[in-house]
Design an enzyme around this catalytic site. Structure first.
Site, mmCIF file in Angstrom:
data_model
loop_
_atom_site.group_PDB
_atom_site.id
_atom_site.type_symbol
_atom_site.label_atom_id
_atom_site.label_comp_id
_atom_site.label_asym_id
_atom_site.label_seq_id
_atom_site.Cartn_x
_atom_site.Cartn_y
_atom_site.Cartn_z
ATOM 1 N N HIS A 1 -12.800 -51.704 -8.717
ATOM 2 C CA HIS A 1 -12.218 -51.402 -10.000
ATOM 3 C C HIS A 1 -12.697 -50.179 -11.221
ATOM 4 C CE1 HIS A 1 -9.868 -52.618 -13.016
ATOM 5 N NE2 HIS A 1 -9.494 -53.826 -12.926
ATOM 6 N N TYR B 1 -7.374 -62.284 -23.450
ATOM 7 C CA TYR B 1 -7.365 -60.120 -22.886
ATOM 8 C C TYR B 1 -6.128 -60.838 -22.454
ATOM 9 C CZ TYR B 1 -9.278 -56.246 -20.864
ATOM 10 O OH TYR B 1 -9.182 -55.038 -20.582
ATOM 11 N N THR C 1 -7.375 -48.034 -20.074
ATOM 12 C CA THR C 1 -6.657 -48.877 -20.584
ATOM 13 C C THR C 1 -6.822 -49.918 -21.938
ATOM 14 O OG1 THR C 1 -8.471 -51.148 -19.838
ATOM 15 C CG2 THR C 1 -6.742 -50.534 -18.429
#
Length: 769
Positions: free
Chosen positions: A470, A586, A599
């Site tokens: 990630h 979230y 993000t």
């Protein structure tokens, strides 16, 4: 052995008869081809850099301008500012050649000035975000500023076709919010989660922070926002990802699933070859910058910075912090099968064709050799704690064959795993899709190289998926690549009637090379320690992939609300019914409208959403009241999502303020409390149809089931969802079995019930009109 022979290009020895030199022509040819390829890529990069540097202009316009200026000058017509004559003063003569040089320099000066002005105007245009907040429904009125902006953007877009990175120099920087604005948004977001007493306490903490240390911390952020391309992204990458010491598997890495309604071949080698080829052609598009940037509304570009690290990238473990290593090129991949690692050359003067790659993959599948000592479970080191892996890497993989083989894996374009189990989907047996997802999320714990940018996984029945690291990029970028890969067999014929790849090999592809390892006893101990932790993580995680085919995006549009907001409200209702309370939620939104944006967080649990949920679970509200509350909640959520996209979020700002406080060694009770709150419901929408390749009208079965991730909190849920079509949704729900408060199977039923109740609510409302 054959692989040892291929690993040496030449050797020599001195005998009593003189020099004895041996050459391996095949390896030397590979070296030669690699050099040629490297120079081609350098020239292509130079051309692309020139193209991107002058966008939205074009370098060819320089020659047109030079011709015009030269014609004017030699015809004795006045040139603006009399530039040629001014340049002639500095040239050694006044002959024809010097006059041509003077005309070229004049043209270059005018051209660069115009290009700079155009780029500045384009940046100013891209700073305008009013269009995001205006309705996109047909027949909706558009404001005059937006109409003017649209016209100007279309004019700039018509001049020149952009390449992948053409807009990078024109994208605006992420704006830095004011501290007071962030405090206002924060207090509003926590109001439904706190009782009056705790809310007043939080108000006091926020006020003290805003009037006190917050001003000092903000000044440092202002300087950073001026100096850096993006005031968030480098710190986010370092402190959220690279400094994390917990295992990547389940906790950080995410997965993606095949287009499950299609199954064009059940031959593992054929599907592997096709998918590998698709990835390699996508890599070529990125390297040559022939890939068009993603454009919102077909006009506004998203930042393409993250695409640079899709391939040839590995996360390297460190004692205190990891680092991301990206290599400019790689002409091989690494394939894992039955505990063995193989280096596979995928370039020989050109990218190997699918039929040629299938030969290589089949050779690996037919290889009956046994794994070397410690080789089979070696990759579990990448699944365990980062410090443990860093120590093992430094002690056991810094010399000899271990270093050579590890370098081969880390420098590979990507890693491929040929699994010995099938990946299955059956709508009547949902547990098969659950197992499909779990296998991609963690596998056996040692059959994915979790450090690589991604591992391509191939089931024994020809279905595919991936596991991605990630830190190098966000899921939307990997989704774009995956969209290209899974749509390729629909856009072009890849298989014959037997399920094998079509075509006839034009060359004999290089044989796979078995990697060598020397795993000593102490290294085996380190592997076993990591395996214990990995098995504990695997045994503790549960996953449910809920397929909702009762309705989809089409019905949500009839409700005249945003589909994403609609689903977020469904999750809020399902979570409240599941836990009996509201919790911090979230949702990831992107900030790629800005340079190097990644993000931002949207907080779906709002004052409006909780009011609607309470109305749904209570008996006092009318149908009309519930519908109005739902619309209000969806509108509020959509506004919050739009604000997050435009740099008006609150969580990244708070995060950066916290980082500054740590650098200054200043303790902030407010920041400490805010950033310690767990996200018990962590959600994300997987983008679908980012490009025109995903045409569901033309290819109705080319639908990916999306992907998922592990739970963020020990007592929470991780929920990833994808709006796959007009009548199809997928929810990937994960939780930890050790928590008695969560159960992904129970939560899936709550989502199903929430969606059914919302549909019935709309139908009842329409019936009463």
């Amino acid at each position: 052995m054959a692989e040892a022979h291929q690993a040496v290009a030449f050797s020599f020895a001195i005998t009593h008869e003189g020099w004895d030199v041996n050459f391996d022509r095949e390896v030397l040819d590979l070296v030669w081809q690699s050099g040629i390829r490297s120079w081609k890529k350098r020239l292509a990069r130079l051309q692309n850099n020139i193209h991107n540097g002058v966008y939205p202009g074009h370098w060819a316009s320089l020659w047109v301008l030079t011709s015009v200026v030269s014609a004017l000058h030699f015809s004795e017509y006045p040139v603006p500012l009399n530039l040629p004559n001014k340049f002639l003063v500095f040239l050694p003569g006044s002959g024809i050649i010097c006059q041509f040089i003077a005309c070229f320099l004049s043209s270059l000066s005018i051209w660069l000035t115009v290009i700079y002005i155009l780029r500045y105007i384009l940046r100013l245009l891209l700073m305008y975000k009013g269009w995001i907040y205006e309705s996109r429904a047909k027949g909706s009125d558009i404001s005059k500023p937006t109409k003017i902006w649209l016209s100007l953007i279309k004019i700039f877009s018509a001049w020149n076709s952009p390449s992948l990175y053409s807009y990078q120099g024109s994208l605006p920087r992420l704006p830095l919010p004011k501290v007071e604005d962030t405090m206002t948004r924060f207090l509003r977001s926590v109001r439904p989660l706190l009782d009056d007493q705790n809310y007043m306490r939080m108000e006091k903490l926020a006020d003290e922070f805003q009037k006190g240390i917050g001003k000092k911390l903000q000044r440092y952020l202002v300087l950073k926002s001026w100096w850096s391309s993006n005031y968030v992204s480098d710190w986010w990458e370092e402190y959220v990802y690279l400094r994390g010491r917990s295992p990547l598997m389940i906790n950080s890495n995410f997965y993606g699933i095949d287009a499950i309604l299609e199954h064009k071949t059940k031959i593992q080698a054929a599907r592997a070859a096709s998918a590998i080829y698709s990835f390699l052609t996508f890599r070529r598009l990125v390297e040559r910058q022939e890939l068009e940037p993603i454009m919102m509304q077909g006009l506004v570009p998203l930042c393409s910075w993250q695409y640079e690290r899709i391939f040839n990238t590995t996360r390297i473990p460190g004692i205190e912090t990891d680092k991301i290593m990206h290599w400019a090129d790689s002409n091989h991949i690494v394939v894992y099968h039955r505990g063995r690692y193989f280096k596979v050359i995928i370039y020989k003067g050109r990218i190997l064709k699918p039929c040629e790659i299938q030969i290589q993959i089949q050779q690996i599948l037919d290889d009956n050799s046994e794994p070397l000592v410690g080789e089979e479970k070696l990759a579990v080191l990448t699944a365990g704690e980062r410090t443990h892996w860093a120590n093992a890497r430094r002690q056991h993989f810094n010399r000899g064959v271990n270093k050579v083989s590890l370098d081969c894996i880390e420098k590979a374009a990507f890693v491929v795993t040929l699994d010995d189990i099938p990946y299955e989907f059956d709508i009547k047996h949902p547990e098969k899709l659950d197992y499909f997802g779990k296998n991609l999320l963690h596998g056996k714990g040692y059959d994915r190289w979790f450090d690589k940018s991604f591992t391509l996984c191939i089931g024994s029945n020809g279905r595919v998926g991936f596991n991605a690291e990630h830190s190098w990029a966000d899921a939307a970028v990997m989704s774009h690549v995956w969209e290209y890969v899974i749509t390729a067999p629909s856009h072009e014929q890849r298989y014959d009637e037997t399920g094998n790849t079509i075509g006839t090999p034009e060359i004999i592809p290089p044989n796979p090379i078995r990697l060598k390892w020397d795993i000593q006893e102490d290294c085996q101990t380190a592997i076993e320690q990591a395996l214990v932790l990995a098995n504990d993580l695997i045994n503790d995680v549960d996953l449910r992939i809920y397929v909702h085919d009762n309705y989809g995006k089409g019905f949500m549009k009839k409700c005249k609300v945003s589909p994403d907001a609609y689903l977020q409200m469904a999750l809020q209702l399902a979570y409240y019914r599941d836990s009996g309370k509201f919790n911090l939620t979230y949702e990831a939104s992107m900030t790629r409208l800005y340079r190097e944006g990644r993000t931002e967080t949207v907080r779906p649990c709002s004052i409006e959403s909780t009011a609607w949920v309470k109305a749904m679970v209570g008996d006092t509200s009318t149908t009309e009241e519930k519908v109005n509350l739902l619309k209000t909640a969806c509108q509020r959520h959509q506004l919050a999502y739009q604000d997050a996209m435009c740099g008006k979020g609150l969580d990244r700002h708070l995060f950066c303020l916290y980082v500054v406080s740590k650098y200054l060694e200043v303790d902030s009770p407010f920041l400490k409390e805010v950033l310690s709150e767990p996200w018990r419901l962590s959600t994300s929408q997987t983008p679908h149809g980012q490009t025109s390749r995903t045409d569901l009208k033309k290819y109705p079965n080319c639908i990916s089931a999306g992907g998922g991730f592990g739970p963020v909190a020990d007592d929470g849920y991780g929920v990833s969802y994808i709006i796959a079509g007009e009548d199809l949704l997928f929810f990937h729900i994960s939780n930890k079995k050790s928590s008695k408060l969560t159960d992904c199977h129970r939560f899936a039923k709550q989502i199903e019930q929430a969606l059914a109740d919302m549909k019935q609510l709309h139908l009842d409302y329409v019936a009463k009109q």
